[in-house]
Design a protein around this motif. Structure first.
Motif, PDB file in Angstrom:
ATOM      1  N   GLY A  46      31.103 -17.543 -40.970  1.00  0.00           N
ATOM      2  CA  GLY A  46      32.496 -17.880 -40.684  1.00  0.00           C
ATOM      3  C   GLY A  46      32.744 -18.147 -39.214  1.00  0.00           C
ATOM      4  N   GLY A  47      33.935 -17.769 -38.748  1.00  0.00           N
ATOM      5  CA  GLY A  47      34.299 -18.038 -37.369  1.00  0.00           C
ATOM      6  C   GLY A  47      35.469 -17.192 -36.923  1.00  0.00           C
ATOM      7  N   ALA A  48      35.725 -17.189 -35.621  1.00  0.00           N
ATOM      8  CA  ALA A  48      36.813 -16.394 -35.056  1.00  0.00           C
ATOM      9  C   ALA A  48      37.187 -16.982 -33.705  1.00  0.00           C
ATOM     10  CB  ALA A  48      36.386 -14.931 -34.910  1.00  0.00           C
ATOM     11  N   LEU A  49      38.203 -16.381 -33.096  1.00  0.00           N
ATOM     12  CA  LEU A  49      38.656 -16.774 -31.766  1.00  0.00           C
ATOM     13  C   LEU A  49      38.302 -15.653 -30.799  1.00  0.00           C
ATOM     14  CD1 LEU A  49      40.240 -19.177 -30.497  1.00  0.00           C
ATOM     15  CD2 LEU A  49      42.292 -17.725 -30.663  1.00  0.00           C
ATOM     16  N   LEU A  50      37.650 -16.009 -29.693  1.00  0.00           N
ATOM     17  CA  LEU A  50      37.265 -15.032 -28.681  1.00  0.00           C
ATOM     18  C   LEU A  50      38.009 -15.343 -27.387  1.00  0.00           C
ATOM     19  CD1 LEU A  50      35.404 -12.689 -27.689  1.00  0.00           C
ATOM     20  CD2 LEU A  50      33.745 -14.461 -27.054  1.00  0.00           C
ATOM     21  N   ALA A  51      38.776 -14.370 -26.902  1.00  0.00           N
ATOM     22  CA  ALA A  51      39.540 -14.545 -25.661  1.00  0.00           C
ATOM     23  C   ALA A  51      39.090 -13.483 -24.672  1.00  0.00           C
ATOM     24  CB  ALA A  51      41.039 -14.429 -25.939  1.00  0.00           C
ATOM     25  N   VAL A  52      38.275 -13.891 -23.700  1.00  0.00           N
ATOM     26  CA  VAL A  52      37.796 -12.993 -22.650  1.00  0.00           C
ATOM     27  C   VAL A  52      38.767 -13.051 -21.481  1.00  0.00           C
ATOM     28  CG1 VAL A  52      35.880 -12.490 -21.075  1.00  0.00           C
ATOM     29  CG2 VAL A  52      35.401 -13.395 -23.362  1.00  0.00           C
ATOM     30  N   ALA A  56      39.577 -19.115 -20.708  1.00  0.00           N
ATOM     31  CA  ALA A  56      40.258 -19.739 -21.844  1.00  0.00           C
ATOM     32  C   ALA A  56      39.629 -19.268 -23.148  1.00  0.00           C
ATOM     33  CB  ALA A  56      40.159 -21.256 -21.733  1.00  0.00           C
ATOM     34  N   PRO A  57      40.439 -19.069 -24.203  1.00  0.00           N
ATOM     35  CA  PRO A  57      39.882 -18.670 -25.510  1.00  0.00           C
ATOM     36  C   PRO A  57      38.898 -19.714 -26.023  1.00  0.00           C
ATOM     37  CG  PRO A  57      42.273 -18.416 -25.468  1.00  0.00           C
ATOM     38  CD  PRO A  57      41.907 -19.193 -24.241  1.00  0.00           C
ATOM     39  N   ILE A  58      37.878 -19.244 -26.746  1.00  0.00           N
ATOM     40  CA  ILE A  58      36.892 -20.152 -27.334  1.00  0.00           C
ATOM     41  C   ILE A  58      36.746 -19.839 -28.818  1.00  0.00           C
ATOM     42  CG2 ILE A  58      35.582 -20.593 -25.226  1.00  0.00           C
ATOM     43  CD1 ILE A  58      33.589 -18.453 -26.105  1.00  0.00           C
ATOM     44  N   ALA A  59      36.530 -20.878 -29.605  1.00  0.00           N
ATOM     45  CA  ALA A  59      36.252 -20.704 -31.030  1.00  0.00           C
ATOM     46  C   ALA A  59      34.754 -20.463 -31.195  1.00  0.00           C
ATOM     47  CB  ALA A  59      36.677 -21.945 -31.804  1.00  0.00           C
ATOM     48  N   ILE A  60      34.406 -19.423 -31.928  1.00  0.00           N
ATOM     49  CA  ILE A  60      33.007 -19.125 -32.189  1.00  0.00           C
ATOM     50  C   ILE A  60      32.749 -19.243 -33.683  1.00  0.00           C
ATOM     51  CG2 ILE A  60      32.616 -17.733 -30.137  1.00  0.00           C
ATOM     52  CD1 ILE A  60      33.156 -15.231 -31.762  1.00  0.00           C
ATOM     53  N   ALA A  61      31.554 -19.732 -34.025  1.00  0.00           N
ATOM     54  CA  ALA A  61      31.239 -20.019 -35.427  1.00  0.00           C
ATOM     55  C   ALA A  61      29.829 -19.551 -35.745  1.00  0.00           C
ATOM     56  CB  ALA A  61      31.382 -21.518 -35.693  1.00  0.00           C
ATOM     57  N   ALA A  62      29.485 -19.578 -37.028  1.00  0.00           N
ATOM     58  CA  ALA A  62      28.175 -19.116 -37.497  1.00  0.00           C
ATOM     59  C   ALA A  62      27.055 -19.760 -36.691  1.00  0.00           C
ATOM     60  CB  ALA A  62      28.017 -19.430 -38.974  1.00  0.00           C
ATOM     61  N   HIS A 136      28.195 -19.057 -23.740  1.00  0.00           N
ATOM     62  CA  HIS A 136      28.430 -19.382 -25.149  1.00  0.00           C
ATOM     63  C   HIS A 136      27.439 -20.461 -25.553  1.00  0.00           C
ATOM     64  CE1 HIS A 136      31.232 -21.304 -28.379  1.00  0.00           C
ATOM     65  NE2 HIS A 136      30.309 -20.530 -28.921  1.00  0.00           N
ATOM     66  N   VAL A 137      26.501 -20.097 -26.394  1.00  0.00           N
ATOM     67  CA  VAL A 137      25.453 -21.033 -26.815  1.00  0.00           C
ATOM     68  C   VAL A 137      25.708 -21.415 -28.263  1.00  0.00           C
ATOM     69  CG1 VAL A 137      22.985 -21.468 -26.968  1.00  0.00           C
ATOM     70  CG2 VAL A 137      23.856 -19.843 -25.274  1.00  0.00           C
ATOM     71  N   ARG A 138      25.800 -22.716 -28.518  1.00  0.00           N
ATOM     72  CA  ARG A 138      25.991 -23.198 -29.881  1.00  0.00           C
ATOM     73  C   ARG A 138      25.158 -24.460 -30.078  1.00  0.00           C
ATOM     74  NH1 ARG A 138      31.893 -24.950 -28.708  1.00  0.00           N
ATOM     75  NH2 ARG A 138      32.437 -23.454 -30.331  1.00  0.00           N
ATOM     76  N   GLU A 175      16.943 -17.587 -24.492  1.00  0.00           N
ATOM     77  CA  GLU A 175      17.718 -18.767 -24.899  1.00  0.00           C
ATOM     78  C   GLU A 175      19.045 -18.839 -24.143  1.00  0.00           C
ATOM     79  OE1 GLU A 175      17.118 -21.383 -26.901  1.00  0.00           O
ATOM     80  OE2 GLU A 175      15.062 -20.697 -27.076  1.00  0.00           O
ATOM     81  N   ALA A 176      19.679 -17.672 -23.933  1.00  0.00           N
ATOM     82  CA  ALA A 176      20.936 -17.659 -23.174  1.00  0.00           C
ATOM     83  C   ALA A 176      20.698 -18.094 -21.736  1.00  0.00           C
ATOM     84  CB  ALA A 176      21.551 -16.265 -23.211  1.00  0.00           C
ATOM     85  N   LEU A 177      19.611 -17.614 -21.141  1.00  0.00           N
ATOM     86  CA  LEU A 177      19.284 -18.004 -19.778  1.00  0.00           C
ATOM     87  C   LEU A 177      18.979 -19.489 -19.697  1.00  0.00           C
ATOM     88  CD1 LEU A 177      17.059 -14.953 -18.859  1.00  0.00           C
ATOM     89  CD2 LEU A 177      19.161 -15.569 -17.700  1.00  0.00           C
ATOM     90  N   ARG A 178      18.250 -20.002 -20.691  1.00  0.00           N
ATOM     91  CA  ARG A 178      17.926 -21.420 -20.713  1.00  0.00           C
ATOM     92  C   ARG A 178      19.179 -22.284 -20.807  1.00  0.00           C
ATOM     93  NH1 ARG A 178      13.023 -21.680 -25.138  1.00  0.00           N
ATOM     94  NH2 ARG A 178      11.275 -21.406 -23.705  1.00  0.00           N
ATOM     95  N   SER A 179      20.218 -21.739 -21.425  1.00  0.00           N
ATOM     96  CA  SER A 179      21.438 -22.526 -21.628  1.00  0.00           C
ATOM     97  C   SER A 179      22.170 -22.773 -20.322  1.00  0.00           C
ATOM     98  CB  SER A 179      22.372 -21.826 -22.617  1.00  0.00           C
ATOM     99  OG  SER A 179      23.007 -20.717 -22.003  1.00  0.00           O
ATOM    100  N   GLY A 180      21.907 -21.951 -19.305  1.00  0.00           N
ATOM    101  CA  GLY A 180      22.554 -22.133 -18.022  1.00  0.00           C
ATOM    102  C   GLY A 180      21.998 -23.361 -17.316  1.00  0.00           C
ATOM    103  N   THR A 181      22.829 -24.313 -17.051  1.00  0.00           N
ATOM    104  CA  THR A 181      22.384 -25.543 -16.402  1.00  0.00           C
ATOM    105  C   THR A 181      22.674 -25.484 -14.913  1.00  0.00           C
ATOM    106  OG1 THR A 181      24.506 -26.660 -16.657  1.00  0.00           O
ATOM    107  CG2 THR A 181      22.954 -26.807 -18.503  1.00  0.00           C
TER     108      THR A 181
END
Length: 305
Positions: A46-52, A56-62, A136-138, A175-181
């Motif tokens: 599923g999915g949800a809304l994450l507000a840190v 800005a809030p982000i939508a997170i999904a499976a 946030h990695v997707r 993988e999270a570290l790799r996502s940082g550009t």
């Protein structure tokens, strides 16, 4: 050639200190107080809304993976939120079954695995220096596979699951570290590795930490003039080349001291110092205590992997 990213993860020695399955159905919201340590969320269904807070809030999904290096306060909710339930993460133990928010009956609209990292090695400040405040990695098939494996391992709890989960957490962190550009990462190692010229010099520094490097030698490795290399490195990594080399040598030295397998003289040679006294002076200035005092302060149960 040495891979600096692999070295950093090995030095951190990450594992999940706790994790809980979290699900929601209908309209719901949960508000977590500031935790201050690295936290993560893996969305399983599923999915949800994450507000840190502060972002800005982000939508997170499976399949999504979220890493918060310092975990400020945040709210997770359905896309039509309800009044939040307040939770203090310091008071939430791990492995307590599934925490359901919203409607308690029927299959959930969202299931996730949320928890926190603990590092058996270097201080978590090393991770904070490498990453933006919210990672946030997707859209990564490799990440989706890892997320699925973590969910299965956590649910089934087969023999050896603790070992498996610690290794999977390491891979998720890579993988999270790799996502940082070079664009999104703050000044630090990740941004430096995103610059193909600087990456060559950084890899050489890590591969030959015992070499008596000069800025001119590193500039030659990067195929840049001395002044261009110095300026480019300082902007990208956040500190001057020799400062970075000193800081990394001290991280390696601290790891070796924690392991308690080598003498101070042997460690000095390993990290590029001609004598134990020169190393001790440099270590004391950088760390705030002598190598022997630092070693004595380590817990006897320290992981010596």
């Amino acid at each position: 050639m040495s891979d600096p990213l692999t070295e950093v993860v090995r030095l951190l020695q990450p594992r999940a200190v706790f994790a809980n399955l979290i699900s929601g159905k209908g309209n719901w919201a949960v508000r977590y107080a500031r935790y201050g340590r690295p936290g993560f969320c893996i969305v399983l269904e599923g999915g949800a809304l994450l507000a840190v807070d502060g972002h800005a809030p982000i939508a997170i999904a499976a399949g999504d993976f979220v890493l918060l290096p310092t975990t400020p306060a945040f709210t997770m909710s359905s896309f039509v939120p309800a009044p939040p339930v307040f939770i203090d993460p310091d008071l939430v133990p791990g492995g307590q079954g599934e925490l359901r928010h919203g409607d308690q009956d029927g299959p959930p609209d969202m299931r996730s695995l949320g928890g926190a990292f603990v590092f058996d090695g270097a201080d978590s400040g090393l991770l904070v220096s490498l990453l933006p405040a919210v990672v946030h990695v997707r859209g990564s098939q490799r990440l989706v596979q890892l997320v699925q494996m973590v969910g299965e391992e956590y649910a089934e709890r087969k023999p050896g699951s603790e070992f498996m989960l610690s290794r999977l957490v390491e891979m998720l962190l890579v993988e999270a570290l790799r996502s940082g550009t070079a664009v999104t990462a703050p000044p630090g190692l990740l941004r430096g590795l995103g610059d193909e010229r600087l990456a060559v010099a950084l890899k050489q520094m890590h591969a030959h930490i015992d070499r008596s490097w000069t800025v001119a030698q590193l500039a030659k490795e990067a195929a840049l003039s001395r002044s261009a290399f110095f300026d480019r490195f300082t902007r990208a990594v956040g500190i001057a080349p020799m400062e970075y080399l000193l800081a990394w040598r001290m991280e390696i030295a601290k790891d070796l001291l924690r392991r308690d397998e080598l003498s101070v003289a042997e460690i000095a040679e390993r990290v590029g110092y001609g004598s134990a006294s020169a190393f001790s002076i440099a270590f004391s200035r950088q760390v705030g205590r002598s190598p022997s005092r630092y070693a004595r302060a380590q817990p006897e149960t320290s992981d010596n992997r």
